[in-house]
Design a protein around this motif. Structure first.
Motif, PDB file in Angstrom:
ATOM      1  N   TYR A  76       0.817  -1.212   0.000  1.00 16.86           N
ATOM      2  CA  TYR A  76       0.000   0.000   0.000  1.00 16.86           C
ATOM      3  C   TYR A  76       0.849   1.260   0.000  1.00 16.86           C
ATOM      4  CZ  TYR A  76      -4.376  -2.437   0.802  1.00 16.86           C
ATOM      5  OH  TYR A  76      -5.472  -3.232   0.657  1.00 16.86           O
ATOM      6  N   GLU A  77       0.290   2.278  -0.603  1.00 16.55           N
ATOM      7  CA  GLU A  77       0.839   3.627  -0.539  1.00 16.55           C
ATOM      8  C   GLU A  77      -0.021   4.390   0.467  1.00 16.55           C
ATOM      9  OE1 GLU A  77       1.565   7.442  -3.508  1.00 16.55           O
ATOM     10  OE2 GLU A  77       0.954   5.519  -4.350  1.00 16.55           O
ATOM     11  N   CYS A  78       0.620   5.034   1.430  1.00 15.45           N
ATOM     12  CA  CYS A  78      -0.081   5.774   2.481  1.00 15.45           C
ATOM     13  C   CYS A  78      -0.300   7.204   2.004  1.00 15.45           C
ATOM     14  CB  CYS A  78       0.739   5.765   3.770  1.00 15.45           C
ATOM     15  SG  CYS A  78       1.246   4.108   4.290  1.00 15.45           S
ATOM     16  N   LYS A  79      -1.562   7.621   1.954  1.00 18.76           N
ATOM     17  CA  LYS A  79      -1.908   8.919   1.372  1.00 18.76           C
ATOM     18  C   LYS A  79      -2.443   9.921   2.401  1.00 18.76           C
ATOM     19  CE  LYS A  79      -2.066   9.186  -2.715  1.00 18.76           C
ATOM     20  NZ  LYS A  79      -1.104   9.626  -3.711  1.00 18.76           N
ATOM     21  N   GLY A  80      -2.397   9.590   3.691  1.00 17.23           N
ATOM     22  CA  GLY A  80      -2.922  10.499   4.707  1.00 17.23           C
ATOM     23  C   GLY A  80      -4.414  10.707   4.541  1.00 17.23           C
ATOM     24  N   GLU A  81      -4.881  11.938   4.782  1.00 18.12           N
ATOM     25  CA  GLU A  81      -6.312  12.244   4.637  1.00 18.12           C
ATOM     26  C   GLU A  81      -6.742  12.254   3.173  1.00 18.12           C
ATOM     27  OE1 GLU A  81      -7.004  15.940   6.794  1.00 18.12           O
ATOM     28  OE2 GLU A  81      -7.614  14.784   8.546  1.00 18.12           O
ATOM     29  N   ASN A  82      -5.834  12.621   2.293  1.00 16.25           N
ATOM     30  CA  ASN A  82      -6.089  12.659   0.843  1.00 16.25           C
ATOM     31  C   ASN A  82      -7.385  13.397   0.498  1.00 16.25           C
ATOM     32  OD1 ASN A  82      -4.879  11.883  -1.693  1.00 16.25           O
ATOM     33  ND2 ASN A  82      -6.619  10.518  -1.984  1.00 16.25           N
ATOM     34  N   GLY A  83      -7.538  14.581   1.110  1.00 15.92           N
ATOM     35  CA  GLY A  83      -8.650  15.457   0.753  1.00 15.92           C
ATOM     36  C   GLY A  83      -9.925  15.301   1.553  1.00 15.92           C
ATOM     37  N   ILE A  84      -9.995  14.329   2.460  1.00 10.82           N
ATOM     38  CA  ILE A  84     -11.191  14.162   3.292  1.00 10.82           C
ATOM     39  C   ILE A  84     -10.755  14.192   4.754  1.00 10.82           C
ATOM     40  CG2 ILE A  84     -13.127  12.676   3.923  1.00 10.82           C
ATOM     41  CD1 ILE A  84     -13.129  11.636   1.062  1.00 10.82           C
ATOM     42  N   GLU A  85     -11.170  15.243   5.436  1.00 11.19           N
ATOM     43  CA  GLU A  85     -10.791  15.415   6.836  1.00 11.19           C
ATOM     44  C   GLU A  85     -11.259  14.230   7.676  1.00 11.19           C
ATOM     45  OE1 GLU A  85     -11.447  18.610  10.453  1.00 11.19           O
ATOM     46  OE2 GLU A  85     -11.911  19.208   8.408  1.00 11.19           O
ATOM     47  N   GLY A  86     -10.353  13.730   8.500  1.00  5.03           N
ATOM     48  CA  GLY A  86     -10.684  12.628   9.391  1.00  5.03           C
ATOM     49  C   GLY A  86     -10.539  11.249   8.778  1.00  5.03           C
ATOM     50  N   ARG A  87     -10.118  11.177   7.536  1.00  2.06           N
ATOM     51  CA  ARG A  87      -9.932   9.886   6.867  1.00  2.06           C
ATOM     52  C   ARG A  87      -8.441   9.585   6.791  1.00  2.06           C
ATOM     53  NH1 ARG A  87     -10.988   8.770   0.448  1.00  2.06           N
ATOM     54  NH2 ARG A  87      -9.440  10.412   0.290  1.00  2.06           N
ATOM     55  N   ARG A  88      -8.102   8.304   6.775  1.00  2.00           N
ATOM     56  CA  ARG A  88      -6.775   7.847   6.394  1.00  2.00           C
ATOM     57  C   ARG A  88      -6.998   6.940   5.186  1.00  2.00           C
ATOM     58  NH1 ARG A  88      -6.633  11.271   9.293  1.00  2.00           N
ATOM     59  NH2 ARG A  88      -5.311  11.672  11.095  1.00  2.00           N
ATOM     60  N   TYR A  89      -6.235   7.232   4.122  1.00  2.00           N
ATOM     61  CA  TYR A  89      -6.473   6.574   2.837  1.00  2.00           C
ATOM     62  C   TYR A  89      -5.207   5.862   2.388  1.00  2.00           C
ATOM     63  CZ  TYR A  89      -7.442   6.271  -2.190  1.00  2.00           C
ATOM     64  OH  TYR A  89      -7.617   5.838  -3.474  1.00  2.00           O
ATOM     65  N   PHE A  90      -5.388   4.651   1.881  1.00  2.00           N
ATOM     66  CA  PHE A  90      -4.297   3.826   1.371  1.00  2.00           C
ATOM     67  C   PHE A  90      -4.727   3.280   0.010  1.00  2.00           C
ATOM     68  CE2 PHE A  90      -4.443   3.637   5.956  1.00  2.00           C
ATOM     69  CZ  PHE A  90      -3.127   3.823   6.349  1.00  2.00           C
ATOM     70  N   GLN A  91      -3.775   3.226  -0.919  1.00  2.00           N
ATOM     71  CA  GLN A  91      -4.072   2.608  -2.213  1.00  2.00           C
ATOM     72  C   GLN A  91      -2.977   1.619  -2.561  1.00  2.00           C
ATOM     73  OE1 GLN A  91      -4.483   6.244  -4.471  1.00  2.00           O
ATOM     74  NE2 GLN A  91      -2.476   5.994  -5.392  1.00  2.00           N
ATOM     75  N   LYS A  92      -3.382   0.587  -3.285  1.00  2.00           N
ATOM     76  CA  LYS A  92      -2.491  -0.512  -3.634  1.00  2.00           C
ATOM     77  C   LYS A  92      -2.531  -0.710  -5.141  1.00  2.00           C
ATOM     78  CE  LYS A  92      -1.751  -5.191  -1.839  1.00  2.00           C
ATOM     79  NZ  LYS A  92      -2.391  -6.223  -1.000  1.00  2.00           N
ATOM     80  N   GLY A  93      -1.374  -0.973  -5.733  1.00  2.00           N
ATOM     81  CA  GLY A  93      -1.329  -1.319  -7.146  1.00  2.00           C
ATOM     82  C   GLY A  93      -0.790  -0.244  -8.064  1.00  2.00           C
ATOM     83  N   GLY A  94      -0.365   0.891  -7.522  1.00  2.00           N
ATOM     84  CA  GLY A  94       0.199   1.958  -8.356  1.00  2.00           C
ATOM     85  C   GLY A  94      -0.792   2.449  -9.390  1.00  2.00           C
ATOM     86  N   GLU A  95      -0.343   2.571 -10.638  1.00  2.00           N
ATOM     87  CA  GLU A  95      -1.211   3.047 -11.725  1.00  2.00           C
ATOM     88  C   GLU A  95      -2.311   2.037 -12.064  1.00  2.00           C
ATOM     89  OE1 GLU A  95      -1.298   6.116 -13.367  1.00  2.00           O
ATOM     90  OE2 GLU A  95       0.052   6.655 -11.733  1.00  2.00           O
ATOM     91  N   ASP A  96      -2.069   0.771 -11.771  1.00  2.00           N
ATOM     92  CA  ASP A  96      -3.077  -0.273 -11.981  1.00  2.00           C
ATOM     93  C   ASP A  96      -3.656  -0.679 -10.621  1.00  2.00           C
ATOM     94  OD1 ASP A  96      -2.793  -0.453 -14.786  1.00  2.00           O
ATOM     95  OD2 ASP A  96      -0.971  -1.651 -14.513  1.00  2.00           O
ATOM     96  N   ARG A  97      -4.281   0.270  -9.978  1.00  2.00           N
ATOM     97  CA  ARG A  97      -4.770   0.073  -8.618  1.00  2.00           C
ATOM     98  C   ARG A  97      -5.669  -1.151  -8.505  1.00  2.00           C
ATOM     99  NH1 ARG A  97      -6.280   6.313  -7.738  1.00  2.00           N
ATOM    100  NH2 ARG A  97      -4.144   7.061  -7.936  1.00  2.00           N
ATOM    101  N   THR A  98      -5.495  -1.829  -7.355  1.00  2.00           N
ATOM    102  CA  THR A  98      -6.310  -3.005  -7.072  1.00  2.00           C
ATOM    103  C   THR A  98      -7.189  -2.808  -5.843  1.00  2.00           C
ATOM    104  OG1 THR A  98      -4.547  -3.985  -5.738  1.00  2.00           O
ATOM    105  CG2 THR A  98      -4.617  -4.569  -8.093  1.00  2.00           C
ATOM    106  N   HIS A  99      -6.722  -1.988  -4.893  1.00  2.00           N
ATOM    107  CA  HIS A  99      -7.449  -1.791  -3.635  1.00  2.00           C
ATOM    108  C   HIS A  99      -7.327  -0.345  -3.165  1.00  2.00           C
ATOM    109  CE1 HIS A  99      -6.518  -6.091  -3.684  1.00  2.00           C
ATOM    110  NE2 HIS A  99      -7.570  -6.264  -2.899  1.00  2.00           N
ATOM    111  N   HIS A 100      -8.413   0.123  -2.549  1.00  2.00           N
ATOM    112  CA  HIS A 100      -8.428   1.399  -1.835  1.00  2.00           C
ATOM    113  C   HIS A 100      -8.929   1.094  -0.428  1.00  2.00           C
ATOM    114  CE1 HIS A 100      -9.335   3.812  -5.784  1.00  2.00           C
ATOM    115  NE2 HIS A 100      -8.066   3.458  -5.704  1.00  2.00           N
ATOM    116  N   VAL A 101      -8.230   1.589   0.583  1.00  2.00           N
ATOM    117  CA  VAL A 101      -8.685   1.431   1.960  1.00  2.00           C
ATOM    118  C   VAL A 101      -8.968   2.817   2.516  1.00  2.00           C
ATOM    119  CG1 VAL A 101      -8.066   0.656   4.290  1.00  2.00           C
ATOM    120  CG2 VAL A 101      -7.394  -0.719   2.290  1.00  2.00           C
TER     121      VAL A 101
END
Length: 180
Positions: A76-101
């Motif tokens: 996973y790539e850790c993205k912090g709030e990524n534009g939504i206050e109070g959220r922690r966002y993670f994405q997996k798969g780079g440009e070919d994303r497979t998962h968002h948490v």
């Protein structure tokens, strides 16, 4: 450059969610209150981008950054709030994303919004079909413009959110906790 692809529903999306859910439970343990499969891949029969969206309700959002190294080890790539206050966002798969948490502390209004949206589409096949048609149309038109794709879906999503709030058969959260 990330390409937008909307594909027919695949039954394996539920299995992919279950696998990732177990991995997240192993990382975050007792900090997790609940985990939900959300987004279009969670609605049986709905065409979707093949990305598994997972919502995790946690006890204390302020502690989530202490797990970043474990999430990186899981791809996973850790993205912090990524534009939504109070959220922690993670994405997996780079440009070919497979998962968002998407992680939120208990009681955050986005938890209810996501679950109501999902449940409304599950219960209203006509609206789900309309959403699929819109996504397929937008994916063709904005194949290499993810920002435009998301922006053009926004009014439809807001309309569904409103219907879900007003609909008695999707009673996840009270109308007093409504997200504006």
């Amino acid at each position: 450059m990330r390409e937008i692809k909307v594909v027919p529903y695949k039954t394996e999306w539920q299995n992919q969610y279950e696998i990732e859910k177990r991995l997240l439970e192993a990382i975050f343990g007792a900090e997790i209150l609940s985990i939900h499969h959300i987004g279009s891949t969670s609605v049986p029969g709905l065409a979707a981008k093949p990305i598994i969206d997972i919502l995790v309700e946690v006890k204390q959002i302020s502690l989530i950054h202490t797990y970043n190294n474990e999430m990186v080890k899981m791809g996973y790539e850790c993205k912090g709030e990524n534009g939504i206050e109070g959220r922690r966002y993670f994405q997996k798969g780079g440009e070919d994303r497979t998962h968002h948490v998407h992680m939120y502390e208990q009681g955050h209004p986005e938890i209810g919004r996501h679950l109501r949206f999902r449940d409304y589409l599950r219960k209203h096949a006509d609206v789900a079909w309309e959403y699929a048609r819109l996504k397929q149309e937008l994916a063709k038109k904005y194949q290499f413009n993810p920002e435009a794709y998301v922006e053009r879906k926004t009014s439809f999503i807001r309309n569904v959110d409103e219907m879900a709030f007003e609909n008695d058969d999707v009673p996840f959260i009270s109308k007093q906790n409504r997200v504006q």
